[in-house]
Design a protein around this motif. Sequence first.
Motif, PDB file in Angstrom:
ATOM      1  N   CYS A 106       0.835  -1.207   0.000  1.00  0.00           N
ATOM      2  CA  CYS A 106       0.000   0.000   0.000  1.00  0.00           C
ATOM      3  C   CYS A 106       0.866   1.252   0.000  1.00  0.00           C
ATOM      4  O   CYS A 106       0.600   2.219  -0.731  1.00  0.00           O
ATOM      5  CB  CYS A 106      -0.920   0.006   1.217  1.00  0.00           C
ATOM      6  SG  CYS A 106      -2.172  -1.275   1.224  1.00  0.00           S
ATOM      7  N   SER A 186      -3.228  -4.954  -4.545  1.00  0.00           N
ATOM      8  CA  SER A 186      -2.589  -3.640  -4.697  1.00  0.00           C
ATOM      9  C   SER A 186      -3.283  -2.771  -5.743  1.00  0.00           C
ATOM     10  O   SER A 186      -3.076  -1.554  -5.765  1.00  0.00           O
ATOM     11  CB  SER A 186      -1.118  -3.818  -5.078  1.00  0.00           C
ATOM     12  OG  SER A 186      -0.992  -4.305  -6.399  1.00  0.00           O
ATOM     13  N   VAL A 187      -4.118  -3.354  -6.609  1.00  0.00           N
ATOM     14  CA  VAL A 187      -4.722  -2.603  -7.718  1.00  0.00           C
ATOM     15  C   VAL A 187      -5.520  -1.385  -7.240  1.00  0.00           C
ATOM     16  O   VAL A 187      -5.337  -0.281  -7.764  1.00  0.00           O
ATOM     17  CB  VAL A 187      -5.579  -3.534  -8.590  1.00  0.00           C
ATOM     18  CG1 VAL A 187      -6.369  -2.733  -9.633  1.00  0.00           C
ATOM     19  CG2 VAL A 187      -4.698  -4.563  -9.284  1.00  0.00           C
ATOM     20  N   PRO A 188      -6.427  -1.520  -6.267  1.00  0.00           N
ATOM     21  CA  PRO A 188      -7.160  -0.315  -5.846  1.00  0.00           C
ATOM     22  C   PRO A 188      -6.266   0.783  -5.291  1.00  0.00           C
ATOM     23  O   PRO A 188      -6.549   1.971  -5.485  1.00  0.00           O
ATOM     24  CB  PRO A 188      -8.131  -0.835  -4.777  1.00  0.00           C
ATOM     25  CG  PRO A 188      -7.589  -2.147  -4.340  1.00  0.00           C
ATOM     26  CD  PRO A 188      -6.905  -2.713  -5.534  1.00  0.00           C
ATOM     27  N   LEU A 191      -4.686   2.617  -8.211  1.00  0.00           N
ATOM     28  CA  LEU A 191      -5.657   3.534  -8.806  1.00  0.00           C
ATOM     29  C   LEU A 191      -5.878   4.762  -7.922  1.00  0.00           C
ATOM     30  O   LEU A 191      -5.987   5.887  -8.423  1.00  0.00           O
ATOM     31  CB  LEU A 191      -6.980   2.802  -9.035  1.00  0.00           C
ATOM     32  CG  LEU A 191      -6.930   1.664 -10.060  1.00  0.00           C
ATOM     33  CD1 LEU A 191      -8.225   0.875 -10.038  1.00  0.00           C
ATOM     34  CD2 LEU A 191      -6.663   2.208 -11.448  1.00  0.00           C
ATOM     35  N   PRO A 241     -10.841  -0.994   2.195  1.00  0.00           N
ATOM     36  CA  PRO A 241     -10.117  -1.878   1.269  1.00  0.00           C
ATOM     37  C   PRO A 241      -8.927  -2.574   1.917  1.00  0.00           C
ATOM     38  O   PRO A 241      -8.550  -3.677   1.496  1.00  0.00           O
ATOM     39  CB  PRO A 241      -9.664  -0.920   0.158  1.00  0.00           C
ATOM     40  CG  PRO A 241      -9.643   0.435   0.797  1.00  0.00           C
ATOM     41  CD  PRO A 241     -10.737   0.432   1.810  1.00  0.00           C
ATOM     42  N   LEU A 266     -13.683  -5.140  -1.772  1.00  0.00           N
ATOM     43  CA  LEU A 266     -12.476  -4.794  -2.520  1.00  0.00           C
ATOM     44  C   LEU A 266     -12.814  -4.418  -3.965  1.00  0.00           C
ATOM     45  O   LEU A 266     -12.251  -3.455  -4.523  1.00  0.00           O
ATOM     46  CB  LEU A 266     -11.493  -5.962  -2.492  1.00  0.00           C
ATOM     47  CG  LEU A 266     -10.067  -5.657  -2.956  1.00  0.00           C
ATOM     48  CD1 LEU A 266      -9.397  -4.664  -2.027  1.00  0.00           C
ATOM     49  CD2 LEU A 266      -9.240  -6.935  -3.039  1.00  0.00           C
ATOM     50  N   ALA A 267     -13.737  -5.151  -4.575  1.00  0.00           N
ATOM     51  CA  ALA A 267     -14.143  -4.842  -5.945  1.00  0.00           C
ATOM     52  C   ALA A 267     -14.828  -3.473  -6.033  1.00  0.00           C
ATOM     53  O   ALA A 267     -14.603  -2.715  -6.986  1.00  0.00           O
ATOM     54  CB  ALA A 267     -15.067  -5.936  -6.474  1.00  0.00           C
ATOM     55  N   TRP A 269     -14.376  -0.821  -4.025  1.00  0.00           N
ATOM     56  CA  TRP A 269     -13.361   0.228  -3.893  1.00  0.00           C
ATOM     57  C   TRP A 269     -12.512   0.329  -5.157  1.00  0.00           C
ATOM     58  O   TRP A 269     -12.117   1.442  -5.565  1.00  0.00           O
ATOM     59  CB  TRP A 269     -12.468  -0.049  -2.685  1.00  0.00           C
ATOM     60  CG  TRP A 269     -13.090   0.301  -1.375  1.00  0.00           C
ATOM     61  CD1 TRP A 269     -13.538  -0.574  -0.421  1.00  0.00           C
ATOM     62  CD2 TRP A 269     -13.334   1.616  -0.859  1.00  0.00           C
ATOM     63  NE1 TRP A 269     -14.058   0.110   0.662  1.00  0.00           N
ATOM     64  CE2 TRP A 269     -13.935   1.449   0.419  1.00  0.00           C
ATOM     65  CE3 TRP A 269     -13.119   2.898  -1.340  1.00  0.00           C
ATOM     66  CZ2 TRP A 269     -14.308   2.535   1.201  1.00  0.00           C
ATOM     67  CZ3 TRP A 269     -13.494   3.990  -0.561  1.00  0.00           C
ATOM     68  CH2 TRP A 269     -14.081   3.796   0.697  1.00  0.00           C
ATOM     69  N   THR A 270     -12.213  -0.800  -5.781  1.00  0.00           N
ATOM     70  CA  THR A 270     -11.434  -0.781  -7.020  1.00  0.00           C
ATOM     71  C   THR A 270     -12.171  -0.014  -8.105  1.00  0.00           C
ATOM     72  O   THR A 270     -11.580   0.814  -8.818  1.00  0.00           O
ATOM     73  CB  THR A 270     -11.146  -2.213  -7.496  1.00  0.00           C
ATOM     74  OG1 THR A 270     -10.444  -2.926  -6.470  1.00  0.00           O
ATOM     75  CG2 THR A 270     -10.316  -2.212  -8.762  1.00  0.00           C
ATOM     76  N   ALA A 274     -10.983   3.518  -9.695  1.00  0.00           N
ATOM     77  CA  ALA A 274     -10.760   3.568 -11.138  1.00  0.00           C
ATOM     78  C   ALA A 274     -11.478   4.773 -11.745  1.00  0.00           C
ATOM     79  O   ALA A 274     -10.923   5.489 -12.593  1.00  0.00           O
ATOM     80  CB  ALA A 274     -11.237   2.277 -11.796  1.00  0.00           C
TER      81      ALA A 274
END
Length: 290
Positions: A106, A186-188, A191, A241, A266-267, A269-270, A274
Motif C-alpha cells: 500500500c 494492490s490494484v485499488p 488507482l 479496502p 475490494l471490488a 473500492w477498485t 478507477a
Amino acid sequence: MSAVASTTTSGSEKAGGEATGSEKAGGEATGSEKAGDGRTQPFLALSWLHLKYQFLETVRIPVAVLGNVLFPSLSMFFFVVPQTDVAGDPLFATTAVAALGLFAVCSASLFTYGLGVAEDRQLPFYPFLRSLPAGPGPQMVARVLNGGIFSLFGLLPLIVIGWLFTAATVTLGQLLAGIGTILAVSVPFVLLGMAIGYALSAKAALPVVQIILFPLAFAGGLFLPPQLFPGWLDAISQATPTRAGRDLLVQATTGAEAYTLAIPVLAGWTLLFAVLAVVSYRNDEGRRFR
C-alpha cells in the motif's frame, strides 16, 4: 570543334550524373517520408522503455527505495519479533508478516503513484510527453509494473525476517498464492495513487497520501489484529479496502477464512478508485491541453 563537342558531351554526362544523384536523393527522401508516416513503436516496446527509465529514476533516489523497504521491516522487528506469544505461534506470525507485507505494498503504491505522478506533472518535459501520439497507455502500464517491482522489494526483507526470527511458515503453494493475492489487492491502491497524483500538486499530494495511508492501515488491521477491535470499529474496518485485502491475503497464506464481503468490498473500492483516476486524468488533460 571535336574538342568542344567532346567537352559538351562530358558536361552533359556529368549533368546527367547529377540528375541521377538527385533522383537518388529523391528516393532517399521518399524513404524518409515512409519512415515518418506517423507510425509509433509497438505498445510493448514503448512500455518497456517507460518502465526502464521510471525504474532508473526511482533507484537514483535511494531514500525512496529504502523508505518502502525499511519501515515494514522495522515494524516487524519492534512489534512482532519481541512478542514471543505472537512470534512463536505459526498462525499469528504468518498473519503478522502478511499484514505488514500488505502495508508495504500500500505504501509503495500510494507514494509511487500519488507523489510520483504529481512530481512528474511538474516537469517541463511532461506536457510534451502527454502530447505524443503513443497515448497514455505505455506510460500507465510502466507505472503499474514499476510499482509492482518495488512492492516486491518491500516484501523480501519481511519474508526473510519472518523466516529467521519467527515461527511463520507457508508451503510453496501458499507463498505463490500470497504473492498473487497481494499483487491483485494492490490494484485499488495503485488507482487511488493515480487519482491523487493527477488531481493534486506534489506539495499537496505528500500530506494527502500520508493522511490516507496510515488511517487505512490502522483501520484495516495491518498494525493491530482486528480481533482486538470493539464491535463498532470492526464494522467500520470491514468496509475498508485494507481490511478486505488483509483478510484475503491471510486466507491465501494461512487458510483462515476471510469475512464474507471481503471480495465485494475490494471490488467496489477498485471500481470507485478507477473512476476517480480516470476523472482526475481527464481533468488534468483539460487544464493543460484544451
